[in-house]
Motif scaffolding. Structure first.
Motif, short mmCIF file in Angstrom:
data_model
loop_
_atom_site.label_atom_id
_atom_site.label_comp_id
_atom_site.label_asym_id
_atom_site.label_seq_id
_atom_site.Cartn_x
_atom_site.Cartn_y
_atom_site.Cartn_z
N LEU A 32 71.24 42.76 21.21
CA LEU A 32 70.09 42.39 22.04
C LEU A 32 70.21 42.99 23.44
CD1 LEU A 32 67.64 40.73 21.39
CD2 LEU A 32 68.76 38.73 22.36
N GLU A 33 71.43 42.94 23.97
CA GLU A 33 71.64 43.50 25.30
C GLU A 33 71.47 45.01 25.30
OE1 GLU A 33 75.38 41.74 26.36
OE2 GLU A 33 74.43 40.27 27.67
N GLN A 34 71.92 45.64 24.20
CA GLN A 34 71.74 47.09 24.07
C GLN A 34 70.25 47.43 23.99
OE1 GLN A 34 74.14 49.42 24.40
NE2 GLN A 34 72.38 50.82 24.42
N GLU A 35 69.53 46.66 23.22
CA GLU A 35 68.09 46.89 23.10
C GLU A 35 67.40 46.75 24.45
OE1 GLU A 35 67.03 44.08 20.09
OE2 GLU A 35 67.22 45.54 18.48
N LEU A 36 67.89 45.79 25.20
CA LEU A 36 67.35 45.56 26.54
C LEU A 36 67.58 46.78 27.42
CD1 LEU A 36 66.06 43.25 28.21
CD2 LEU A 36 68.34 42.70 29.01
N ARG A 37 68.82 47.29 27.37
CA ARG A 37 69.15 48.46 28.19
C ARG A 37 68.33 49.67 27.75
NH1 ARG A 37 74.31 46.32 28.42
NH2 ARG A 37 74.94 47.34 26.51
N ASP A 38 68.19 49.86 26.43
CA ASP A 38 67.40 50.99 25.92
C ASP A 38 65.96 50.91 26.41
OD1 ASP A 38 69.63 51.85 24.66
OD2 ASP A 38 69.02 51.24 22.63
N SER A 39 65.41 49.71 26.33
CA SER A 39 64.02 49.51 26.78
C SER A 39 63.88 49.81 28.26
CB SER A 39 63.59 48.07 26.53
OG SER A 39 63.18 47.90 25.22
N GLN A 41 65.73 51.80 29.98
CA GLN A 41 65.86 53.24 30.14
C GLN A 41 64.54 53.94 29.80
OE1 GLN A 41 68.34 54.50 31.65
NE2 GLN A 41 67.46 56.55 31.53
N GLU A 42 63.97 53.52 28.69
CA GLU A 42 62.72 54.14 28.24
C GLU A 42 61.61 53.92 29.28
OE1 GLU A 42 59.40 54.33 24.78
OE2 GLU A 42 60.74 52.59 24.81
N LYS A 47 58.01 55.94 33.34
CA LYS A 47 57.40 55.79 34.66
C LYS A 47 57.56 57.07 35.49
CE LYS A 47 57.19 50.88 35.72
NZ LYS A 47 57.90 49.75 36.31
N GLN A 48 58.74 57.68 35.37
CA GLN A 48 58.97 58.94 36.10
C GLN A 48 58.00 60.01 35.62
OE1 GLN A 48 63.10 59.64 35.42
NE2 GLN A 48 63.75 58.59 37.30
N GLU A 129 57.07 47.54 29.02
CA GLU A 129 57.24 46.40 29.93
C GLU A 129 57.14 45.07 29.18
OE1 GLU A 129 54.43 47.22 33.04
OE2 GLU A 129 56.02 47.90 34.39
N LYS A 130 56.22 45.02 28.25
CA LYS A 130 56.06 43.80 27.45
C LYS A 130 57.30 43.58 26.59
CE LYS A 130 53.25 41.60 23.97
NZ LYS A 130 54.40 41.49 23.08
N GLN A 131 57.75 44.66 25.97
CA GLN A 131 58.95 44.60 25.13
C GLN A 131 60.15 44.10 25.93
OE1 GLN A 131 59.48 46.46 21.53
NE2 GLN A 131 60.35 44.46 21.91
N LEU A 132 60.24 44.63 27.12
CA LEU A 132 61.37 44.29 27.99
C LEU A 132 61.33 42.81 28.34
CD1 LEU A 132 63.58 46.00 29.19
CD2 LEU A 132 62.23 46.25 31.26
N ALA A 133 60.14 42.32 28.68
CA ALA A 133 59.99 40.89 29.02
C ALA A 133 60.37 40.03 27.81
CB ALA A 133 58.57 40.60 29.46
N ASP A 134 59.96 40.49 26.61
CA ASP A 134 60.30 39.76 25.38
C ASP A 134 61.81 39.69 25.18
OD1 ASP A 134 57.72 39.31 24.85
OD2 ASP A 134 57.50 40.82 23.26
N TYR A 135 62.49 40.84 25.33
CA TYR A 135 63.94 40.88 25.16
C TYR A 135 64.63 39.98 26.16
CZ TYR A 135 63.80 44.85 21.91
OH TYR A 135 63.60 45.65 20.84
#
Lengths: 231, 134
Positions: A32-39, A41-42, A47-48, A129-135
Motif C-alpha cells: 500500500l505504501e509503495q502504491e502510494l509512492r508510485d501514485s 510520483q506519477e 503535473k510537470q 489525485e483521487k487515487q492518492l487520496a484513496d490510498y
C-alpha cells in the motif's frame, strides 16, 4: 477502501486480535505504501508535463496573435497600395498576407492538438489525485487499526502485570457506587453543617414543635389591628 | 501535541474542577493512562499518532455480557453513540470501549475537556448498561 475494511473485519473475526498482531500483514502495508509512492510520483510527473504543455500552448497563442496582427496590418497596406493604383505592390503585400495566414493556421492546428493533450493530462492528474487520496485514507485506516490493537494489547499487558487481572465491569461498578455514596454522604454532611451555621436547622425544629416565628408575628399584627379598629 | 508535552501539562492542570493523574504505560507505543479526579474508576488511555489523538476508556469485555441480550445491547450502544457528547462507542479485541479522537493540533483545553467527558461518559454508560452484564 472497501477491500481494506473487509480485510480488517475478516481478521478481527479470527483469532489474531488478542495479541494485537498486525491485522493487515506488514507485507500488505508495504504494498500500500509503495502504491502510494508510485501514485505520488506519477502525479508529480503529470503535473510537470502539464505545466510544460500549458507554457507551450500560451507561447503558441502569442505567436498566432502576432501572425494575425501582421496579416491585419498588411491588409491595410495592400488597400492603400490599391487605392494608389500600385497593383504590383499590392500583390507583393498580398503574398505576405498569405504567408502570415498560413503560418497562423499551422500554429492554430498545432495548438489544437496541444490543447487536446492538455485536457487528457488534466484528467490524468485528477485521477491520480483521487487515487492518492484513496490510498492515503486506506493507509490511515490500516495504520490506525494496528495502532489501536497494539495499544490495547499494551494496556492489557500492563494492567495484568500490576493486578492479578483486569477488573471486571461489575467490580468497577461497585467502586463507582461506593464513591458516589461517599460523595452523597459528604454532601448531606455539608448541607447539615450549613443549616447549623445559618440557624436554619433550629427554625425547622421550632416549626416542627408548632413554634413558628413567622406565624406569631402575623398573629400579633392582627391583634394590634383588632385593638384599634378603623374609625 | 506529543505524549511528553501532554504528560507534563496534564499533571499540573485543572479543568472544570478536575485534576489529572498521568501514568505512562510501558511498551513500544506511546500510551498514557490518565485518571480524572471524580471519575477514578474509569481511567482514560491516550495515544498520539500522526493523524489523531486517540482517547479511550474500557467498558466491559465480551465474556462479561449476557449472551442472550448482546444484540439488544449493540442496538442500544449504536443509538447512544450518536448523541453522546465527544464520545463514540466501539469494540477493539474483546473490549467494548468508549472513545474520542481529536486532531493532533488540539490544545490542552480541548484534550482535558475530552478526557473529563470520556471518563464521565464511561461511568454513565457502565451504569446504563449494567443490566446487560452476566
Amino acid at each position: 477502501m472497501r477491500s481494506v475494511l473487509n480485510k480488517i473485519l475478516t481478521a478481527m473475526r479470527g483469532s489474531v486480535n488478542e495479541l494485537g498482531e498486525a491485522v493487515v500483514d506488514s507485507q500488505g502495508n508495504r504494498i500500500l505504501e509503495q502504491e502510494l509512492r508510485d501514485s505520488e510520483q506519477e502525479l508529480k510527473q503529470a503535473k510537470q508535463e502539464l505545466a510544460a504543455l500549458m507554457a507551450e500552448s500560451a507561447s503558441l497563442a502569442r505567436q498566432i496573435r502576432s501572425e494575425q496582427d501582421s496579416a491585419n496590418k498588411r491588409e491595410q497596406d495592400a488597400r492603400k497600395a490599391l487605392t494608389a493604383g500600385q497593383e504590383e505592390l499590392a500583390r507583393e503585400v498580398a503574398e505576405r498576407i498569405v504567408g502570415h495566414e498560413r503560418r497562423g493556421s499551422e500554429l492554430t492546428q498545432t495548438r489544437e492538438i496541444l490543447q487536446q493533450r492538455i485536457a487528457g493530462l488534466k484528467e490524468r492528474v485528477q485521477r491520480a489525485e483521487k487515487q492518492l487520496a484513496d490510498y492515503r485514507r486506506e493507509l490511515q485506516v490500516v495504520k490506525t487499526n494496528e495502532r489501536v490493537l497494539r495499544t490495547t494489547a499494551q494496556i492489557d499487558t500492563n494492567i495484568n502485570s500490576q493486578q492479578s487481572s483486569l477488573s471486571t465491569a461489575k467490580e468497577t461498578l461497585e467502586r463507582i457506587r461506593e464513591r458516589q455514596a461517599r460523595e452523597e454522604d459528604r454532601q448531606t454532611a455539608s448541607a447539615t453543617l450549613e443549616k447549623e451555621l445559618t440557624g436554619a436547622d433550629l427554625d425547622e425544629k421550632l416549626k416542627a414543635a408548632g413554634i413558628d416565628g413567622e406565624q406569631d408575628a402575623i398573629d400579633s399584627v392582627l391583634a394590634r389591628l383588632k385593638d384599634k379598629p378603623a374609625q | 501535541m506529543d505524549i511528553q508535552t501532554l504528560t507534563l501539562t496534564l499533571g499540573d492542570s485543572t479543568h472544570a474542577g478536575r485534576t489529572f493523574d498521568v501514568m505512562p504505560i510501558v511498551g513500544e507505543e506511546p500510551v498514557l493512562q490518565v485518571t480524572v479526579s471524580g471519575a477514578e474508576e474509569t481511567p482514560v488511555y491516550v495515544t498520539v499518532t500522526d493523524t489523531q489523538i486517540l482517547c479511550l476508556a474500557y467498558l466491559f469485555e465480551e465474556q462479561e455480557l449476557l449472551p442472550q441480550r448482546v444484540n439488544e445491547l449493540h442496538e442500544n450502544m449504536l443509538r447512544l453513540s450518536v448523541p453522546m457528547p465527544l464520545s463514540s462507542l466501539g469494540k477493539t479485541g474483546d473490549h467494548y470501549v468508549v472513545y474520542g479522537a481529536l486532531s493532533p493540533t488540539s490544545g490542552t483545553a480541548e484534550i482535558m475537556q475530552e478526557l473529563v467527558t470520556l471518563a464521565e461518559n464511561a461511568i454513565d454508560l457502565l451504569q446504563t448498561f449494567e443490566d446487560y452484564l452476566a
